[in-house]
Design a protein around this motif. Sequence first.
Motif, PDB file in Angstrom:
ATOM      1  N   THR A 119       0.796  -1.132   0.000  1.00 50.23           N
ATOM      2  CA  THR A 119       0.050  -0.084   0.148  1.00 50.23           C
ATOM      3  C   THR A 119       0.762   1.231  -0.040  1.00 50.23           C
ATOM      4  N   LEU A 120       2.082   1.144   0.612  1.00 48.62           N
ATOM      5  CA  LEU A 120       2.743   2.424   0.590  1.00 48.62           C
ATOM      6  C   LEU A 120       4.100   2.256  -0.070  1.00 48.62           C
ATOM      7  N   GLU A 121       4.815   1.149  -0.389  1.00 43.22           N
ATOM      8  CA  GLU A 121       6.094   1.274  -1.340  1.00 43.22           C
ATOM      9  C   GLU A 121       5.752   1.329  -2.464  1.00 43.22           C
ATOM     10  N   TRP A 122       4.797   0.532  -2.807  1.00 45.13           N
ATOM     11  CA  TRP A 122       4.751   0.333  -4.315  1.00 45.13           C
ATOM     12  C   TRP A 122       4.268   1.687  -5.218  1.00 45.13           C
ATOM     13  N   PRO A 123       3.247   2.137  -4.707  1.00 44.54           N
ATOM     14  CA  PRO A 123       3.033   3.707  -5.372  1.00 44.54           C
ATOM     15  C   PRO A 123       4.220   4.636  -5.095  1.00 44.54           C
ATOM     16  N   MET A 124       5.106   4.625  -4.085  1.00 48.84           N
ATOM     17  CA  MET A 124       6.463   5.259  -4.164  1.00 48.84           C
ATOM     18  C   MET A 124       7.579   4.748  -4.987  1.00 48.84           C
ATOM     19  N   MET A 125       7.511   3.406  -5.297  1.00 49.89           N
ATOM     20  CA  MET A 125       8.417   3.114  -6.446  1.00 49.89           C
ATOM     21  C   MET A 125       7.824   3.354  -7.744  1.00 49.89           C
ATOM     22  N   ALA A 126       6.372   3.386  -7.953  1.00 47.08           N
ATOM     23  CA  ALA A 126       6.025   3.972  -9.054  1.00 47.08           C
ATOM     24  C   ALA A 126       6.606   5.388  -9.457  1.00 47.08           C
ATOM     25  N   ARG A 127       6.497   6.307  -8.379  1.00 52.76           N
ATOM     26  CA  ARG A 127       6.802   7.566  -8.498  1.00 52.76           C
ATOM     27  C   ARG A 127       8.407   7.678  -8.380  1.00 52.76           C
ATOM     28  N   GLN A 128       8.869   6.693  -8.180  1.00 57.98           N
ATOM     29  CA  GLN A 128      10.540   6.614  -8.123  1.00 57.98           C
ATOM     30  C   GLN A 128      11.090   7.589  -6.886  1.00 57.98           C
ATOM     31  N   THR A 129      10.184   7.345  -5.832  1.00 58.09           N
ATOM     32  CA  THR A 129      10.572   8.215  -4.603  1.00 58.09           C
ATOM     33  C   THR A 129      10.950   7.309  -3.456  1.00 58.09           C
ATOM     34  N   ALA A 130      10.906   5.931  -3.711  1.00 58.29           N
ATOM     35  CA  ALA A 130      11.131   4.974  -2.514  1.00 58.29           C
ATOM     36  C   ALA A 130      12.654   5.106  -2.250  1.00 58.29           C
ATOM     37  N   THR A 131      12.847   4.902  -0.810  1.00 61.68           N
ATOM     38  CA  THR A 131      14.205   4.964  -0.462  1.00 61.68           C
ATOM     39  C   THR A 131      14.669   4.084   0.573  1.00 61.68           C
ATOM     40  N   ILE A 233       9.050  -1.042 -25.928  1.00 63.63           N
ATOM     41  CA  ILE A 233       9.751  -0.506 -25.006  1.00 63.63           C
ATOM     42  C   ILE A 233       9.140   0.455 -23.994  1.00 63.63           C
ATOM     43  N   ALA A 234       8.122   1.251 -24.662  1.00 61.78           N
ATOM     44  CA  ALA A 234       7.696   2.075 -23.520  1.00 61.78           C
ATOM     45  C   ALA A 234       6.619   1.194 -22.679  1.00 61.78           C
ATOM     46  N   ALA A 235       6.050   0.237 -22.865  1.00 60.97           N
ATOM     47  CA  ALA A 235       5.118  -0.435 -22.087  1.00 60.97           C
ATOM     48  C   ALA A 235       6.069  -1.076 -20.821  1.00 60.97           C
ATOM     49  N   HIS A 236       7.320  -1.334 -21.025  1.00 64.19           N
ATOM     50  CA  HIS A 236       7.899  -2.106 -20.398  1.00 64.19           C
ATOM     51  C   HIS A 236       9.074  -1.173 -19.596  1.00 64.19           C
ATOM     52  N   ASP A 237       9.117  -0.093 -19.868  1.00 67.03           N
ATOM     53  CA  ASP A 237      10.223   0.899 -19.466  1.00 67.03           C
ATOM     54  C   ASP A 237      10.615   1.072 -18.014  1.00 67.03           C
ATOM     55  N   ARG A 238       9.536   1.347 -17.383  1.00 68.91           N
ATOM     56  CA  ARG A 238       9.185   1.348 -15.943  1.00 68.91           C
ATOM     57  C   ARG A 238       8.818   0.130 -15.199  1.00 68.91           C
ATOM     58  N   PRO A 239       9.777  -0.767 -14.739  1.00 67.50           N
ATOM     59  CA  PRO A 239       9.080  -1.973 -14.034  1.00 67.50           C
ATOM     60  C   PRO A 239       7.953  -2.201 -13.059  1.00 67.50           C
ATOM     61  N   PHE A 240       7.701  -0.824 -12.441  1.00 69.25           N
ATOM     62  CA  PHE A 240       6.817  -0.753 -11.530  1.00 69.25           C
ATOM     63  C   PHE A 240       5.618   0.195 -11.846  1.00 69.25           C
ATOM     64  N   VAL A 241       5.500   0.587 -13.002  1.00 64.93           N
ATOM     65  CA  VAL A 241       4.672   1.751 -13.559  1.00 64.93           C
ATOM     66  C   VAL A 241       3.810   1.090 -14.908  1.00 64.93           C
TER      67      VAL A 241
END
Length: 279
Positions: A119-131, A233-241
Amino acid sequence: MNDWLHNLPVAWLVLVVFGLTYLVAAAIYSTVIVLAAGERTRSFKAISPGMLPPLGILFGLFVAFTAAQVWNDNDRASAAVNAEASALKSVVVLAGGFPGETEGRLRALVRRYIEEAATLEWPMMARQTATLRITPRPLAEALQLTLALAPSSPGQQIAQREIATTLGNALEARRQRIMVSRSQVNFVKWSCLLVQAVCALLAIAMVHSDNRLAATIALGIFATGIAASVLLIAAHDRPFVGELSVGPDPLLQVMPEIEAGREDIDQPTPSATAMQFTR
Protein backbone atom coordinates in the motif's frame (compact mmCIF):
# COMPACT_ATOMS: atom_id res chain seq x y z
CA MET A 1 8.99 9.35 -21.17
CA ASN A 2 6.52 11.15 -18.92
CA ASP A 3 4.64 9.40 -16.13
CA TRP A 4 1.28 10.07 -17.77
CA LEU A 5 2.31 8.01 -20.81
CA HIS A 6 3.57 5.08 -18.72
CA ASN A 7 0.37 5.10 -16.65
CA LEU A 8 -1.92 4.85 -19.66
CA PRO A 9 -3.81 1.58 -20.20
CA VAL A 10 -2.28 -0.57 -22.92
CA ALA A 11 -5.08 0.19 -25.38
CA TRP A 12 -4.59 3.94 -25.00
CA LEU A 13 -0.82 3.54 -25.12
CA VAL A 14 -1.18 1.75 -28.46
CA LEU A 15 -3.35 4.56 -29.84
CA VAL A 16 -0.98 7.30 -28.66
CA VAL A 17 2.24 5.67 -29.88
CA PHE A 18 0.89 4.53 -33.25
CA GLY A 19 -1.01 7.78 -33.77
CA LEU A 20 2.04 9.97 -33.10
CA THR A 21 4.26 7.77 -35.26
CA TYR A 22 1.89 7.89 -38.22
CA LEU A 23 1.46 11.63 -37.73
CA VAL A 24 5.24 12.18 -37.88
CA ALA A 25 5.51 9.92 -40.94
CA ALA A 26 2.71 11.86 -42.65
CA ALA A 27 4.39 15.18 -41.83
CA ILE A 28 7.70 13.94 -43.25
CA TYR A 29 5.97 12.63 -46.38
CA SER A 30 4.08 15.89 -46.93
CA THR A 31 7.20 18.00 -46.45
CA VAL A 32 9.28 15.93 -48.89
CA ILE A 33 6.51 15.88 -51.52
CA VAL A 34 6.15 19.69 -51.31
CA LEU A 35 9.91 20.19 -51.58
CA ALA A 36 10.32 17.63 -54.38
CA ALA A 37 9.80 20.09 -57.23
CA GLY A 38 12.09 21.15 -60.03
CA GLU A 39 15.76 20.74 -59.26
CA ARG A 40 15.03 19.28 -55.87
CA THR A 41 13.38 16.25 -57.48
CA ARG A 42 16.63 15.30 -59.20
CA SER A 43 18.53 15.97 -55.97
CA PHE A 44 16.24 13.72 -53.97
CA LYS A 45 16.44 10.99 -56.61
CA ALA A 46 20.23 11.24 -56.52
CA ILE A 47 20.15 9.86 -52.98
CA SER A 48 21.17 6.22 -53.24
CA PRO A 49 18.64 3.61 -52.09
CA GLY A 50 21.67 1.77 -50.73
CA MET A 51 21.63 4.00 -47.65
CA LEU A 52 18.28 2.61 -46.51
CA PRO A 53 19.57 -0.79 -45.27
CA PRO A 54 22.29 0.78 -43.05
CA LEU A 55 19.76 3.18 -41.56
CA GLY A 56 17.38 0.32 -40.87
CA ILE A 57 20.15 -1.78 -39.34
CA LEU A 58 21.24 1.10 -37.10
CA PHE A 59 17.66 1.61 -35.93
CA GLY A 60 17.35 -2.12 -35.23
CA LEU A 61 20.56 -2.06 -33.18
CA PHE A 62 19.31 0.92 -31.17
CA VAL A 63 16.06 -0.94 -30.47
CA ALA A 64 17.93 -4.13 -29.51
CA PHE A 65 20.29 -2.38 -27.08
CA THR A 66 17.45 -0.39 -25.49
CA ALA A 67 15.18 -3.42 -25.23
CA ALA A 68 17.97 -5.46 -23.63
CA GLN A 69 18.14 -2.96 -20.76
CA VAL A 70 14.35 -2.97 -20.39
CA TRP A 71 14.12 -6.80 -20.32
CA ASN A 72 16.97 -6.98 -17.82
CA ASP A 73 15.31 -4.44 -15.51
CA ASN A 74 11.99 -6.28 -15.63
CA ASP A 75 13.66 -9.63 -14.97
CA ARG A 76 15.52 -8.16 -11.99
CA ALA A 77 12.31 -6.63 -10.63
CA SER A 78 10.38 -9.90 -10.92
CA ALA A 79 13.23 -11.89 -9.40
CA ALA A 80 13.53 -9.48 -6.46
CA VAL A 81 9.80 -9.59 -5.67
CA ASN A 82 9.69 -13.38 -5.97
CA ALA A 83 12.76 -13.75 -3.75
CA GLU A 84 11.22 -11.43 -1.17
CA ALA A 85 7.96 -13.39 -1.17
CA SER A 86 9.84 -16.70 -0.86
CA ALA A 87 11.84 -15.38 2.10
CA LEU A 88 8.73 -14.12 3.89
CA LYS A 89 6.94 -17.41 3.32
CA SER A 90 9.92 -19.22 4.85
CA VAL A 91 9.71 -16.96 7.91
CA VAL A 92 6.02 -17.81 8.29
CA VAL A 93 6.76 -21.54 8.08
CA LEU A 94 9.78 -21.43 10.40
CA ALA A 95 7.82 -19.40 12.95
CA GLY A 96 5.98 -22.62 13.72
CA GLY A 97 9.08 -23.75 15.57
CA PHE A 98 8.14 -21.28 18.33
CA PRO A 99 4.45 -22.03 18.94
CA GLY A 100 2.32 -19.65 20.90
CA GLU A 101 2.88 -15.93 21.36
CA THR A 102 6.19 -15.80 19.49
CA GLU A 103 4.74 -17.46 16.40
CA GLY A 104 1.75 -15.13 16.46
CA ARG A 105 3.94 -12.02 16.75
CA LEU A 106 6.21 -13.11 13.89
CA ARG A 107 3.22 -13.81 11.66
CA ALA A 108 1.64 -10.46 12.55
CA LEU A 109 4.88 -8.59 11.79
CA VAL A 110 5.24 -10.30 8.41
CA ARG A 111 1.63 -9.47 7.63
CA ARG A 112 2.13 -5.82 8.57
CA TYR A 113 5.26 -5.62 6.44
CA ILE A 114 3.44 -7.00 3.38
CA GLU A 115 0.54 -4.59 3.87
CA GLU A 116 2.91 -1.61 4.12
CA ALA A 117 4.91 -2.75 1.09
CA ALA A 118 1.80 -3.18 -1.06
CA THR A 119 0.00 0.00 0.00
CA LEU A 120 2.89 2.42 0.61
CA GLU A 121 6.08 1.28 -1.10
CA TRP A 122 4.58 0.24 -4.44
CA PRO A 123 3.10 3.70 -5.18
CA MET A 124 6.39 5.26 -4.07
CA MET A 125 8.35 2.97 -6.40
CA ALA A 126 6.03 3.96 -9.23
CA ARG A 127 6.89 7.61 -8.54
CA GLN A 128 10.59 6.67 -8.07
CA THR A 129 10.56 8.16 -4.57
CA ALA A 130 11.13 4.95 -2.59
CA THR A 131 14.27 5.10 -0.47
CA LEU A 132 16.59 2.72 1.36
CA ARG A 133 17.36 5.16 4.14
CA ILE A 134 14.77 3.70 6.50
CA THR A 135 14.63 0.02 7.40
CA PRO A 136 11.02 -1.28 7.47
CA ARG A 137 9.97 -1.34 11.12
CA PRO A 138 8.06 -4.67 10.94
CA LEU A 139 11.10 -6.53 9.60
CA ALA A 140 13.39 -4.79 12.06
CA GLU A 141 11.10 -5.79 14.95
CA ALA A 142 10.87 -9.34 13.62
CA LEU A 143 14.66 -9.58 13.48
CA GLN A 144 15.03 -8.17 16.99
CA LEU A 145 12.40 -10.59 18.28
CA THR A 146 14.17 -13.51 16.63
CA LEU A 147 17.57 -12.61 18.04
CA ALA A 148 16.09 -12.18 21.54
CA LEU A 149 14.64 -15.71 21.61
CA ALA A 150 16.05 -18.30 23.98
CA PRO A 151 15.82 -21.63 22.11
CA SER A 152 15.04 -24.60 24.30
CA SER A 153 15.93 -27.33 21.82
CA PRO A 154 18.33 -27.94 18.92
CA GLY A 155 15.39 -27.62 16.53
CA GLN A 156 14.55 -24.17 17.82
CA GLN A 157 18.20 -23.14 17.55
CA ILE A 158 18.18 -24.09 13.88
CA ALA A 159 14.82 -22.34 13.36
CA GLN A 160 16.12 -19.17 15.04
CA ARG A 161 19.21 -19.11 12.84
CA GLU A 162 17.20 -19.75 9.67
CA ILE A 163 14.61 -17.08 10.50
CA ALA A 164 17.34 -14.48 11.07
CA THR A 165 19.02 -15.42 7.78
CA THR A 166 15.74 -15.40 5.87
CA LEU A 167 14.77 -11.98 7.23
CA GLY A 168 18.13 -10.71 5.97
CA ASN A 169 17.35 -12.20 2.55
CA ALA A 170 14.00 -10.39 2.54
CA LEU A 171 15.72 -7.08 3.31
CA GLU A 172 18.21 -7.67 0.49
CA ALA A 173 15.41 -8.51 -1.95
CA ARG A 174 13.61 -5.31 -0.92
CA ARG A 175 16.80 -3.35 -1.56
CA GLN A 176 17.06 -4.86 -5.04
CA ARG A 177 13.48 -4.01 -6.03
CA ILE A 178 13.79 -0.43 -4.80
CA MET A 179 17.00 0.02 -6.76
CA VAL A 180 15.40 -1.41 -9.90
CA SER A 181 12.41 0.91 -9.46
CA ARG A 182 14.71 3.84 -10.20
CA SER A 183 15.87 2.36 -13.49
CA GLN A 184 14.48 3.54 -16.84
CA VAL A 185 15.54 4.36 -20.40
CA ASN A 186 17.09 7.80 -20.09
CA PHE A 187 16.38 10.84 -22.26
CA VAL A 188 19.54 10.46 -24.37
CA LYS A 189 18.69 6.89 -25.38
CA TRP A 190 15.13 7.81 -26.26
CA SER A 191 16.36 10.82 -28.26
CA CYS A 192 18.90 8.81 -30.25
CA LEU A 193 16.34 6.10 -30.99
CA LEU A 194 13.72 8.58 -32.22
CA VAL A 195 16.22 10.64 -34.24
CA GLN A 196 17.40 7.49 -35.99
CA ALA A 197 13.79 6.60 -36.78
CA VAL A 198 13.13 10.06 -38.24
CA CYS A 199 16.28 9.83 -40.37
CA ALA A 200 15.16 6.48 -41.80
CA LEU A 201 11.66 7.82 -42.57
CA LEU A 202 13.14 10.91 -44.21
CA ALA A 203 15.47 8.82 -46.38
CA ILE A 204 12.61 6.54 -47.47
CA ALA A 205 10.48 9.56 -48.43
CA MET A 206 13.31 11.12 -50.47
CA VAL A 207 14.24 7.93 -52.30
CA HIS A 208 10.59 7.38 -53.32
CA SER A 209 9.73 11.04 -53.84
CA ASP A 210 8.88 10.46 -57.53
CA ASN A 211 6.36 7.72 -56.74
CA ARG A 212 3.78 8.76 -54.18
CA LEU A 213 2.14 5.35 -53.85
CA ALA A 214 5.49 3.64 -53.25
CA ALA A 215 6.48 6.32 -50.76
CA THR A 216 3.18 5.95 -48.87
CA ILE A 217 3.48 2.16 -48.68
CA ALA A 218 7.15 2.19 -47.65
CA LEU A 219 6.64 4.89 -45.04
CA GLY A 220 3.55 3.14 -43.66
CA ILE A 221 5.38 -0.18 -43.28
CA PHE A 222 8.45 1.32 -41.61
CA ALA A 223 6.35 3.62 -39.41
CA THR A 224 4.42 0.57 -38.18
CA GLY A 225 7.69 -1.13 -37.26
CA ILE A 226 8.86 1.99 -35.43
CA ALA A 227 5.59 2.28 -33.51
CA ALA A 228 5.67 -1.40 -32.50
CA SER A 229 9.26 -1.06 -31.25
CA VAL A 230 8.56 2.12 -29.30
CA LEU A 231 5.38 0.63 -27.83
CA LEU A 232 7.19 -2.50 -26.67
CA ILE A 233 9.89 -0.48 -24.94
CA ALA A 234 7.56 2.17 -23.47
CA ALA A 235 5.17 -0.44 -22.02
CA HIS A 236 8.01 -2.07 -20.04
CA ASP A 237 10.34 0.91 -19.55
CA ARG A 238 9.45 1.41 -15.87
CA PRO A 239 9.18 -2.01 -14.11
CA PHE A 240 6.73 -0.79 -11.44
CA VAL A 241 4.60 1.60 -13.53
CA GLY A 242 1.75 0.88 -15.88
CA GLU A 243 -0.69 -1.88 -16.66
CA LEU A 244 2.11 -4.39 -17.39
CA SER A 245 4.16 -3.52 -14.32
CA VAL A 246 5.49 -5.89 -11.67
CA GLY A 247 2.93 -5.94 -8.86
CA PRO A 248 2.98 -7.07 -5.22
CA ASP A 249 0.95 -10.22 -5.99
CA PRO A 250 3.73 -12.66 -4.95
CA LEU A 251 3.90 -10.93 -1.56
CA LEU A 252 0.14 -10.88 -1.14
CA GLN A 253 0.01 -14.61 -1.82
CA VAL A 254 1.87 -15.13 1.45
CA MET A 255 -1.03 -13.55 3.35
CA PRO A 256 -3.27 -16.66 3.33
CA GLU A 257 -0.41 -18.59 4.96
CA ILE A 258 -0.34 -16.05 7.77
CA GLU A 259 -4.11 -16.17 8.18
CA ALA A 260 -4.06 -19.97 8.22
CA GLY A 261 -1.38 -19.94 10.88
CA ARG A 262 -3.38 -17.49 12.99
CA GLU A 263 -6.48 -19.69 12.73
CA ASP A 264 -4.43 -22.70 13.81
CA ILE A 265 -3.21 -20.78 16.86
CA ASP A 266 -6.68 -19.56 17.83
CA GLN A 267 -8.41 -22.89 17.21
CA PRO A 268 -8.50 -25.14 20.33
CA THR A 269 -6.84 -28.51 20.08
CA PRO A 270 -8.99 -31.68 20.02
CA SER A 271 -7.68 -32.76 23.43
CA ALA A 272 -8.60 -29.41 25.00
CA THR A 273 -12.08 -29.60 23.47
CA ALA A 274 -12.51 -33.11 24.80
CA MET A 275 -11.44 -32.04 28.30
CA GLN A 276 -13.93 -29.18 28.25
CA PHE A 277 -16.68 -31.54 27.10
CA THR A 278 -15.80 -34.03 29.84
CA ARG A 279 -15.98 -31.34 32.46
